[in-house]
Motif scaffolding. Structure first.
Motif, PDB file in Angstrom:
ATOM      1  N   TYR A  23      43.075  45.949  30.715  1.00 32.00           N
ATOM      2  CA  TYR A  23      41.900  45.459  29.985  1.00 32.00           C
ATOM      3  C   TYR A  23      41.225  44.324  30.746  1.00 32.00           C
ATOM      4  O   TYR A  23      39.996  44.306  30.887  1.00 32.00           O
ATOM      5  N   ALA A  24      42.029  43.386  31.257  1.00 38.48           N
ATOM      6  CA  ALA A  24      41.467  42.271  32.020  1.00 38.48           C
ATOM      7  C   ALA A  24      40.780  42.771  33.284  1.00 38.48           C
ATOM      8  O   ALA A  24      39.725  42.259  33.681  1.00 38.48           O
ATOM      9  N   ASP A  25      41.366  43.784  33.909  1.00 41.18           N
ATOM     10  CA  ASP A  25      40.775  44.355  35.119  1.00 41.18           C
ATOM     11  C   ASP A  25      39.425  44.992  34.809  1.00 41.18           C
ATOM     12  O   ASP A  25      38.470  44.845  35.579  1.00 41.18           O
ATOM     13  N   MET A  26      39.329  45.693  33.679  1.00 42.85           N
ATOM     14  CA  MET A  26      38.064  46.305  33.291  1.00 42.85           C
ATOM     15  C   MET A  26      36.997  45.242  33.052  1.00 42.85           C
ATOM     16  O   MET A  26      35.869  45.350  33.558  1.00 42.85           O
ATOM     17  N   VAL A  27      37.346  44.210  32.294  1.00 44.12           N
ATOM     18  CA  VAL A  27      36.389  43.139  32.006  1.00 44.12           C
ATOM     19  C   VAL A  27      35.946  42.463  33.293  1.00 44.12           C
ATOM     20  O   VAL A  27      34.748  42.224  33.516  1.00 44.12           O
ATOM     21  N   ARG A  28      36.889  42.178  34.170  1.00 44.07           N
ATOM     22  CA  ARG A  28      36.573  41.515  35.434  1.00 44.07           C
ATOM     23  C   ARG A  28      35.663  42.385  36.301  1.00 44.07           C
ATOM     24  O   ARG A  28      34.700  41.892  36.912  1.00 44.07           O
ATOM     25  N   THR A  29      35.927  43.684  36.339  1.00 44.68           N
ATOM     26  CA  THR A  29      35.112  44.604  37.139  1.00 44.68           C
ATOM     27  C   THR A  29      33.682  44.671  36.616  1.00 44.68           C
ATOM     28  O   THR A  29      32.720  44.647  37.393  1.00 44.68           O
ATOM     29  N   PHE A  30      33.537  44.760  35.301  1.00 49.99           N
ATOM     30  CA  PHE A  30      32.206  44.811  34.702  1.00 49.99           C
ATOM     31  C   PHE A  30      31.447  43.509  34.950  1.00 49.99           C
ATOM     32  O   PHE A  30      30.259  43.531  35.316  1.00 49.99           O
ATOM     33  N   MET A  31      32.112  42.381  34.750  1.00 48.65           N
ATOM     34  CA  MET A  31      31.451  41.093  34.925  1.00 48.65           C
ATOM     35  C   MET A  31      31.019  40.896  36.379  1.00 48.65           C
ATOM     36  O   MET A  31      29.938  40.367  36.649  1.00 48.65           O
ATOM     37  N   LYS A  32      31.854  41.340  37.310  1.00 47.90           N
ATOM     38  CA  LYS A  32      31.514  41.220  38.729  1.00 47.90           C
ATOM     39  C   LYS A  32      30.281  42.042  39.065  1.00 47.90           C
ATOM     40  O   LYS A  32      29.474  41.671  39.927  1.00 47.90           O
ATOM     41  N   ALA A  33      30.106  43.180  38.363  1.00 44.21           N
ATOM     42  CA  ALA A  33      28.942  44.036  38.579  1.00 44.21           C
ATOM     43  C   ALA A  33      27.731  43.570  37.778  1.00 44.21           C
ATOM     44  O   ALA A  33      26.661  44.178  37.859  1.00 44.21           O
ATOM     45  N   GLY A  45      24.140  52.788  38.598  1.00 44.13           N
ATOM     46  CA  GLY A  45      24.564  53.064  39.963  1.00 44.13           C
ATOM     47  C   GLY A  45      23.474  53.785  40.734  1.00 44.13           C
ATOM     48  O   GLY A  45      22.582  54.405  40.159  1.00 44.13           O
ATOM     49  N   GLY A  46      23.538  53.709  42.046  1.00 40.53           N
ATOM     50  CA  GLY A  46      22.512  54.330  42.867  1.00 40.53           C
ATOM     51  C   GLY A  46      21.171  53.672  42.616  1.00 40.53           C
ATOM     52  O   GLY A  46      21.023  52.454  42.710  1.00 40.53           O
ATOM     53  N   ALA A  47      20.191  54.480  42.232  1.00 40.01           N
ATOM     54  CA  ALA A  47      18.851  53.952  41.966  1.00 40.01           C
ATOM     55  C   ALA A  47      18.780  53.202  40.646  1.00 40.01           C
ATOM     56  O   ALA A  47      17.809  52.494  40.381  1.00 40.01           O
ATOM     57  N   TYR A  48      19.815  53.360  39.800  1.00 36.42           N
ATOM     58  CA  TYR A  48      19.806  52.737  38.473  1.00 36.42           C
ATOM     59  C   TYR A  48      20.785  51.564  38.448  1.00 36.42           C
ATOM     60  O   TYR A  48      21.868  51.637  37.876  1.00 36.42           O
ATOM     61  N   HIS A  49      20.395  50.487  39.096  1.00 34.57           N
ATOM     62  CA  HIS A  49      21.285  49.329  39.169  1.00 34.57           C
ATOM     63  C   HIS A  49      20.538  48.032  38.866  1.00 34.57           C
ATOM     64  O   HIS A  49      21.062  46.953  39.046  1.00 34.57           O
ATOM     65  N   GLY A  50      19.300  48.149  38.394  1.00 31.46           N
ATOM     66  CA  GLY A  50      18.488  46.968  38.161  1.00 31.46           C
ATOM     67  C   GLY A  50      18.652  46.405  36.768  1.00 31.46           C
ATOM     68  O   GLY A  50      19.543  46.786  35.997  1.00 31.46           O
ATOM     69  N   SER A  51      17.756  45.486  36.426  1.00 30.79           N
ATOM     70  CA  SER A  51      17.836  44.780  35.148  1.00 30.79           C
ATOM     71  C   SER A  51      17.649  45.711  33.957  1.00 30.79           C
ATOM     72  O   SER A  51      18.248  45.498  32.900  1.00 30.79           O
ATOM     73  N   ASN A  52      16.828  46.752  34.110  1.00 31.18           N
ATOM     74  CA  ASN A  52      16.616  47.680  32.994  1.00 31.18           C
ATOM     75  C   ASN A  52      17.896  48.435  32.649  1.00 31.18           C
ATOM     76  O   ASN A  52      18.213  48.636  31.468  1.00 31.18           O
ATOM     77  N   ALA A  53      18.639  48.860  33.676  1.00 33.51           N
ATOM     78  CA  ALA A  53      19.895  49.572  33.439  1.00 33.51           C
ATOM     79  C   ALA A  53      20.907  48.653  32.771  1.00 33.51           C
ATOM     80  O   ALA A  53      21.603  49.048  31.825  1.00 33.51           O
TER      81      ALA A  53
END
Length: 233
Positions: free
Chosen positions: A15-25, A110-118
């Motif tokens: 769970y901590a790994d998932m949260v950390r991965t999302f926050m890093k992204a 991801g890819g082209a969908y990595h901006g603020s709207n996504a």
């Protein structure tokens, strides 16, 4: 989906790994009920689950995966994955089975969908799910409900609908899930009867109406104690 028999990662780490991965992204992590956090493991990079899953089947919204997700035999489940192909076709998927609630959501990421709207879209989706989860009582997993709410939504496919399962039925009709497939004959299976799908175009409208339906399911008098509903041998 199969049970994992070789879990080398602790639940706390997963769970901590998932949260950390999302926050890093720069993305808001998905809401996860506390009891399911204890059963999570990291299957692979950008895939956390309580049972082995094919991330690409989630991305493709594979018909067999979607039918299995809605099986009444699956009474507790979580899967979060990021998958896709090419340079601009990637999705972030969340599947959740918890009490009388089945949810599948998919956001472009991801890819082209990595901006603020996504990122904003993902935050909105997870906020809707958080609001739905807050309707559930703390002892929801110890209760048996005769109906379940199924909510399906994708940000880049024609998938925005909800339905109600009667978990006391063994024979069900396979309904077309937004063009994913349809069989006209009733089939005998270990899955619940599904009422006609209510199609919705707006995510806000979908979750607003789904919340009202969930309230009706929860308010039915009173939920029976957990027992064998008849389709478990």
């Amino acid at each position: 989906m199969t049970h994992n028999n070789d879990n080398n990662s602790s639940a706390d780490f997963a769970y901590a790994d998932m949260v950390r991965t999302f926050m890093k992204a720069g993305v808001q992590p998905p809401p996860v009920p506390k009891c399911l956090r204890q059963k999570m493991y990291r299957q692979e990079e950008w895939c956390w689950t309580t049972m082995d899953v094919n991330p690409f089947s989630m991305y493709e919204v594979d018909l067999n995966y979607m039918l299995e997700l809605q099986s009444p035999r699956l009474d507790e489940y979580l899967a979060v994955s990021h998958a896709g192909h090419g340079i601009n076709s990637y999705g972030l998927q969340l599947a959740l089975v918890y009490g009388p609630l089945v949810i599948f959501v998919q956001n472009a990421f991801g890819g082209a969908y990595h901006g603020s709207n996504a990122i904003k879209s993902i935050k909105e989706t997870y906020s809707y799910i958080t609001n739905i989860l807050e309707l559930l009582p703390e002892d929801v997993q110890s209760q048996f409900y005769s109906e379940r709410l199924v909510v399906l939504w994708s940000g880049f496919r024609e998938l925005s609908c909800y339905s109600v399962q009667d978990v006391s039925l063994v024979t069900r009709r396979l309904y077309s899930i937004c063009g994913l497939g349809c069989e006209d004959d009733s089939v005998s299976s270990g899955m619940a009867g599904v009422s006609e799908w209510r199609q919705r175009t707006s995510q806000e409208q979908l979750f607003t109406e789904a919340g009202k339906v969930l309230q009706k399911i929860l308010n039915q008098t009173p939920p029976e104690p957990m027992r064998n509903p008849g389709w478990i041998i």
